[in-house]
Design a protein around this motif. Structure first.
Motif, PDB file in Angstrom:
ATOM      1  N   ARG A   3       0.868  -1.177   0.000  1.00 11.68           N
ATOM      2  CA  ARG A   3       0.000   0.000   0.000  1.00 11.68           C
ATOM      3  C   ARG A   3       0.901   1.222   0.000  1.00 11.68           C
ATOM      4  NH1 ARG A   3      -5.180  -0.707   0.717  1.00 11.68           N
ATOM      5  NH2 ARG A   3      -5.949  -2.734   1.366  1.00 11.68           N
ATOM      6  N   LEU A   4       0.440   2.271  -0.656  1.00 12.63           N
ATOM      7  CA  LEU A   4       1.229   3.495  -0.772  1.00 12.63           C
ATOM      8  C   LEU A   4       0.368   4.671  -0.345  1.00 12.63           C
ATOM      9  CD1 LEU A   4       4.021   4.540  -1.826  1.00 12.63           C
ATOM     10  CD2 LEU A   4       2.844   5.041  -3.975  1.00 12.63           C
ATOM     11  N   LEU A   5       0.898   5.494   0.534  1.00 17.07           N
ATOM     12  CA  LEU A   5       0.178   6.660   1.029  1.00 17.07           C
ATOM     13  C   LEU A   5       0.917   7.934   0.637  1.00 17.07           C
ATOM     14  CD1 LEU A   5      -0.535   5.376   4.640  1.00 17.07           C
ATOM     15  CD2 LEU A   5      -2.119   5.378   2.701  1.00 17.07           C
ATOM     16  N   LYS A   6       0.166   8.903   0.134  1.00 20.51           N
ATOM     17  CA  LYS A   6       0.746  10.219  -0.153  1.00 20.51           C
ATOM     18  C   LYS A   6       1.112  10.891   1.161  1.00 20.51           C
ATOM     19  CE  LYS A   6      -1.954  11.307  -4.293  1.00 20.51           C
ATOM     20  NZ  LYS A   6      -2.904  12.283  -4.886  1.00 20.51           N
ATOM     21  N   LEU A   7       2.123  11.746   1.124  1.00 18.97           N
ATOM     22  CA  LEU A   7       2.521  12.535   2.283  1.00 18.97           C
ATOM     23  C   LEU A   7       2.249  14.013   1.980  1.00 18.97           C
ATOM     24  CD1 LEU A   7       5.916  10.792   3.125  1.00 18.97           C
ATOM     25  CD2 LEU A   7       3.720  10.523   4.300  1.00 18.97           C
ATOM     26  N   PRO A   8       0.980  14.444   2.032  1.00 20.33           N
ATOM     27  CA  PRO A   8       0.621  15.800   1.592  1.00 20.33           C
ATOM     28  C   PRO A   8       1.309  16.911   2.375  1.00 20.33           C
ATOM     29  CG  PRO A   8      -1.246  14.724   2.646  1.00 20.33           C
ATOM     30  CD  PRO A   8      -0.169  13.694   2.504  1.00 20.33           C
ATOM     31  N   GLU A   9       1.735  16.615   3.590  1.00 16.13           N
ATOM     32  CA  GLU A   9       2.421  17.642   4.381  1.00 16.13           C
ATOM     33  C   GLU A   9       3.841  17.897   3.881  1.00 16.13           C
ATOM     34  OE1 GLU A   9       3.353  13.658   6.084  1.00 16.13           O
ATOM     35  OE2 GLU A   9       1.494  14.617   5.459  1.00 16.13           O
ATOM     36  N   SER A  10       4.339  17.037   3.005  1.00 15.60           N
ATOM     37  CA  SER A  10       5.730  17.162   2.564  1.00 15.60           C
ATOM     38  C   SER A  10       5.888  17.857   1.215  1.00 15.60           C
ATOM     39  CB  SER A  10       6.393  15.788   2.512  1.00 15.60           C
ATOM     40  OG  SER A  10       5.866  15.026   1.445  1.00 15.60           O
ATOM     41  N   PHE A  11       4.788  18.179   0.533  1.00 14.65           N
ATOM     42  CA  PHE A  11       4.944  18.764  -0.801  1.00 14.65           C
ATOM     43  C   PHE A  11       3.862  19.785  -1.121  1.00 14.65           C
ATOM     44  CE2 PHE A  11       2.223  15.073  -1.384  1.00 14.65           C
ATOM     45  CZ  PHE A  11       1.219  15.554  -2.207  1.00 14.65           C
ATOM     46  N   ARG A  39      -1.841   9.474 -13.674  1.00 16.75           N
ATOM     47  CA  ARG A  39      -3.014   8.625 -13.439  1.00 16.75           C
ATOM     48  C   ARG A  39      -2.835   7.807 -12.164  1.00 16.75           C
ATOM     49  NH1 ARG A  39      -7.536   7.988 -12.593  1.00 16.75           N
ATOM     50  NH2 ARG A  39      -8.783   6.306 -13.435  1.00 16.75           N
ATOM     51  N   ILE A  40      -1.651   7.243 -11.967  1.00 15.70           N
ATOM     52  CA  ILE A  40      -1.375   6.473 -10.744  1.00 15.70           C
ATOM     53  C   ILE A  40      -1.486   7.381  -9.524  1.00 15.70           C
ATOM     54  CG2 ILE A  40       0.412   5.211  -9.459  1.00 15.70           C
ATOM     55  CD1 ILE A  40       1.427   4.251 -12.274  1.00 15.70           C
ATOM     56  N   TRP A  41      -0.915   8.565  -9.605  1.00 19.05           N
ATOM     57  CA  TRP A  41      -0.962   9.525  -8.503  1.00 19.05           C
ATOM     58  C   TRP A  41      -2.415   9.863  -8.154  1.00 19.05           C
ATOM     59  CZ3 TRP A  41       2.250  11.059  -4.897  1.00 19.05           C
ATOM     60  CH2 TRP A  41       1.979  12.227  -4.190  1.00 19.05           C
ATOM     61  N   GLU A  42      -3.248  10.087  -9.159  1.00 27.31           N
ATOM     62  CA  GLU A  42      -4.659  10.390  -8.929  1.00 27.31           C
ATOM     63  C   GLU A  42      -5.381   9.200  -8.304  1.00 27.31           C
ATOM     64  OE1 GLU A  42      -5.704  11.466 -12.915  1.00 27.31           O
ATOM     65  OE2 GLU A  42      -5.259  13.590 -12.579  1.00 27.31           O
ATOM     66  N   GLU A  43      -5.034   7.987  -8.724  1.00 29.91           N
ATOM     67  CA  GLU A  43      -5.642   6.780  -8.163  1.00 29.91           C
ATOM     68  C   GLU A  43      -5.337   6.652  -6.665  1.00 29.91           C
ATOM     69  OE1 GLU A  43      -7.506   3.801  -9.407  1.00 29.91           O
ATOM     70  OE2 GLU A  43      -8.145   5.529 -10.597  1.00 29.91           O
ATOM     71  N   ASP A  45      -5.604   8.809  -4.523  1.00 25.82           N
ATOM     72  CA  ASP A  45      -6.650   9.502  -3.769  1.00 25.82           C
ATOM     73  C   ASP A  45      -7.837   8.577  -3.514  1.00 25.82           C
ATOM     74  OD1 ASP A  45      -5.263  11.920  -3.650  1.00 25.82           O
ATOM     75  OD2 ASP A  45      -6.108  12.613  -5.549  1.00 25.82           O
ATOM     76  N   ARG A  46      -7.992   7.566  -4.360  1.00 19.79           N
ATOM     77  CA  ARG A  46      -9.103   6.623  -4.254  1.00 19.79           C
ATOM     78  C   ARG A  46      -8.732   5.408  -3.409  1.00 19.79           C
ATOM     79  NH1 ARG A  46     -10.611   2.130  -6.743  1.00 19.79           N
ATOM     80  NH2 ARG A  46      -8.886   2.145  -8.212  1.00 19.79           N
ATOM     81  N   ASP A  49      -4.021   0.803  -2.283  1.00 26.39           N
ATOM     82  CA  ASP A  49      -3.687  -0.564  -2.681  1.00 26.39           C
ATOM     83  C   ASP A  49      -3.085  -0.573  -4.094  1.00 26.39           C
ATOM     84  OD1 ASP A  49      -3.655  -3.230  -3.508  1.00 26.39           O
ATOM     85  OD2 ASP A  49      -5.566  -3.693  -2.565  1.00 26.39           O
ATOM     86  N   LEU A  50      -1.781  -0.829  -4.192  1.00 24.11           N
ATOM     87  CA  LEU A  50      -1.101  -0.791  -5.482  1.00 24.11           C
ATOM     88  C   LEU A  50      -1.604  -1.881  -6.426  1.00 24.11           C
ATOM     89  CD1 LEU A  50       2.550   0.092  -4.416  1.00 24.11           C
ATOM     90  CD2 LEU A  50       0.810   1.584  -5.399  1.00 24.11           C
ATOM     91  N   GLU A  51      -2.049  -2.999  -5.887  1.00 23.57           N
ATOM     92  CA  GLU A  51      -2.615  -4.062  -6.726  1.00 23.57           C
ATOM     93  C   GLU A  51      -3.898  -3.570  -7.403  1.00 23.57           C
ATOM     94  OE1 GLU A  51      -2.433  -7.469  -8.691  1.00 23.57           O
ATOM     95  OE2 GLU A  51      -1.012  -7.096  -7.074  1.00 23.57           O
ATOM     96  N   GLU A  52      -4.731  -2.887  -6.656  1.00 25.75           N
ATOM     97  CA  GLU A  52      -5.975  -2.336  -7.213  1.00 25.75           C
ATOM     98  C   GLU A  52      -5.670  -1.264  -8.262  1.00 25.75           C
ATOM     99  OE1 GLU A  52     -10.023  -0.150  -5.663  1.00 25.75           O
ATOM    100  OE2 GLU A  52      -8.851  -1.312  -4.228  1.00 25.75           O
ATOM    101  N   ILE A  53      -4.666  -0.446  -7.988  1.00 27.19           N
ATOM    102  CA  ILE A  53      -4.251   0.572  -8.960  1.00 27.19           C
ATOM    103  C   ILE A  53      -3.761  -0.107 -10.234  1.00 27.19           C
ATOM    104  CG2 ILE A  53      -2.527   2.358  -9.431  1.00 27.19           C
ATOM    105  CD1 ILE A  53      -2.886   3.222  -6.466  1.00 27.19           C
ATOM    106  N   CYS A  54      -3.009  -1.185 -10.106  1.00 28.92           N
ATOM    107  CA  CYS A  54      -2.539  -1.920 -11.282  1.00 28.92           C
ATOM    108  C   CYS A  54      -3.707  -2.425 -12.119  1.00 28.92           C
ATOM    109  CB  CYS A  54      -1.662  -3.101 -10.871  1.00 28.92           C
ATOM    110  SG  CYS A  54       0.067  -2.684 -10.704  1.00 28.92           S
TER     111      CYS A  54
END
Length: 88
Positions: A3-11, A39-43, A45-46, A49-54
């Motif tokens: 799983r991958l989480l954005k770090l919005p406080e860092s950018f 597209r991956i970056w936008e996904e 937000d939804r 789960d990298l498998e689901e994004i794939c």
């Protein structure tokens, strides 16, 4: 896959000519995202789960599952290394 989480406080991010430009607040590094990377970056937000994004990318871009996993994994590693995201 992880799983991958954005770090919005860092950018900070802005859209420029359809691309997303992100600047790391502390390190000054930047990423410019477009096409599949955007597209991956936008996904992210939804779902984290990298498998689901794939699966979504496979359908949208008609790419093979193995190639998608490899490329999404590499992209995720780059985002983490640059400090824009973290693995959960």
């Amino acid at each position: 896959m992880a799983r991958l989480l954005k770090l919005p406080e860092s950018f900070s991010a802005s859209t420029v000519d359809g691309d997303l430009v992100m600047i790391h607040r502390d390190a000054g590094r930047f990423f410019a995202l477009k096409d599949v990377g955007l597209r991956i970056w936008e996904e992210l937000d939804r779902t984290s789960d990298l498998e689901e994004i794939c699966r979504s990318v496979e359908q949208e871009y008609a790419v093979a599952a193995d190639a998608c996993r490899r490329e999404v994994g590499t992209f995720a590693d780059q985002l983490v290394e640059a400090g824009f995201a973290r693995f959960a």
